[in-house]
Design a protein around this motif. Structure first.
Motif: not given
Ligand SMILES: [Zn+2]
Length: 414
Positions: A45, A47-48, A84, A86-87
């Motif tokens: 991902c 982002e993370c 993801c 989360t994202h």
């Molecule tokens: Zn993520």
């Protein structure tokens, strides 16, 4: 070696990316290269960094890459996307280009080197890109450099105006006098122009500024007083600006005297303008005889010039007290000279004297700014005119900002 393998090496593609297909188009002088990855590949991902399975592919995208010999080279790929927890659904990071760029990172690095060495027009020819693309790459490099720049407040600042468009408009340039870099550019030359530099700074950062060199320009003085704690002891009126005021006064005296002499048929001062701009020791040899002769005549211009040259001595003192005593003698001489333009400058300096003498606590000048100014003048000329002011600012930051302009080339040998 198969052409796909050759291009994998040429492009510097790393696992999991491989070259799927290469198309050579001789009439159009271009090579198109399609990249692919194995099925079942897992992705991070953006982002993370979570390790995720492929969700789907975005539409095919194309990046301009470094040329293959004389052939324009384009890289094609369908960027993988992940989902993801989360994202949400995100496109993964591609190793060869920054997000949203239409050029690979290696191409951008080359473009930056070319743009540093030549003007926009030259860069468009060498790189075979459009004028707008060249500006876009330059602006991107500046934005990248500004994002990466650590918060650093110079201890010694210089502020100066820069006339553009035939002196109709101005920019305010804030300079780090130690690194000789342009730190900030603002429109106009108002109090707000200079104040905009201080706005993002914390009180501690503002307090860390030790000295500010500037011309005796009220707008800049007000801005420094409003934002720099202890400004009264930190503002230094720049000696080069003060000498420029004196230089102008000498020239005004010369013009007036020349007009008077000429009316009486006396051509003594014809063509002497530049002689009076020199410091005594710098008068070129070819003109020395004439200059000595001019000085021997009791000309107003000669007296104004002598006052100007003597004023220079002020900055050679090492102690404020001596400089102040010198100043008092010079001021009496200047104000009794009966040369109105000189008297005017003498009074201007006297009104600002405390911050002329701060020089002896902070021996700084805007000489660095003058050096940058001539560099900026070159940028202006080389750019064959700027379509707009924002382009001009971009070019100043690009060439004089001391920024780290290059994109990272993760996974690609750069
Ligand atoms: Zn993520």
């Amino acid at each position: 070696m198969r052409d796909t393998e050759l291009y994998r090496h040429l492009l510097g593609l790393l696992e999991p990316w491989t070259v799927e297909r290469v198309e050579l188009n001789v009439p159009e002088q271009r090579v198109d290269v399609w990249t692919a990855h194995p099925t079942g590949q897992r992705w991070a991902c953006p982002e993370c960094g979570a390790d995720l399975a492929l969700y789907d592919h975005a539409e095919e995208r194309v990046w301009r890459h470094l040329d293959s010999c004389q052939f324009l080279t384009y890289l094609h790929a369908r960027p993988p996307r992940v989902q993801c927890p989360t994202h949400g659904v995100r496109q993964v990071r591609l190793p060869w280009a920054e997000a949203r760029s239409r050029f690979t990172a290696l191409f951008e690095r080359l473009a930056i080197d070319v743009l540093k060495a030549t003007d926009i027009r030259g860069a468009t020819r060498i790189l075979r890109i459009s004028w707008d693309e060249a500006w876009h790459l330059m602006a991107k490099a500046v934005a990248r450099g500004q994002r990466a720049k650590a918060v650093h407040v110079p201890t010694h600042l210089g502020v100066d105006e820069k006339a553009i468009a035939k002196g109709q408009t101005y920019l305010t340039l804030v300079v780090d006098l130690q690194r000789a870099t342009v730190e900030h550019i603002a429109d106009d030359r108002t109090q707000a122009s200079f104040a905009s530099y201080f706005e993002p700074l914390t009180p501690a950062q503002k307090a860390s500024i030790e000295a500010v060199a500037m011309d005796m320009w009220p707008a800049y003085i007000q801005a420094a007083r409003a934002h720099v704690p202890g400004a009264a002891e930190k503002i230094v009126f720049d000696r080069y600006h003060i000498m420029a005021h004196m230089g102008k006064a000498v020239d005004t005296v010369r013009k007036q005297e020349h007009r008077t002499l000429r009316a009486a048929g006396d051509e003594t001062l014809t063509g002497s303008k530049y002689l009076w701009l020199y410091a005594g020791e710098n008068v070129p040899e070819a003109h020395q005889a004439r200059f000595v002769e001019l000085q021997q005549r009791n000309l107003k211009t000669g007296r104004a010039w002598a006052l100007k040259e003597t004023l220079r001595v002020l900055w050679s003192y090492t102690r404020t007290g001596w400089a102040r005593r010198f100043w008092q003698r010079w001021y009496v001489w200047a104000t009794h000279s009966q040369l109105p333009p000189v008297v005017k400058v003498a009074r201007l300096i006297k009104r600002n004297l405390p911050n002329v003498l701060t020089y002896f606590a902070h021996p700084i000048t805007n000489a660095v700014c003058e050096g940058l100014n001539s560099k900026i003048q070159t940028i202006k000329k080389r750019a064959c005119g700027f379509r707009n002011k924002e382009h001009f600012k971009t070019a100043i930051y690009f060439h004089c900002g001391g920024l780290q302009l290059y994109p990272a080339t993760h996974g690609i040998p750069g």
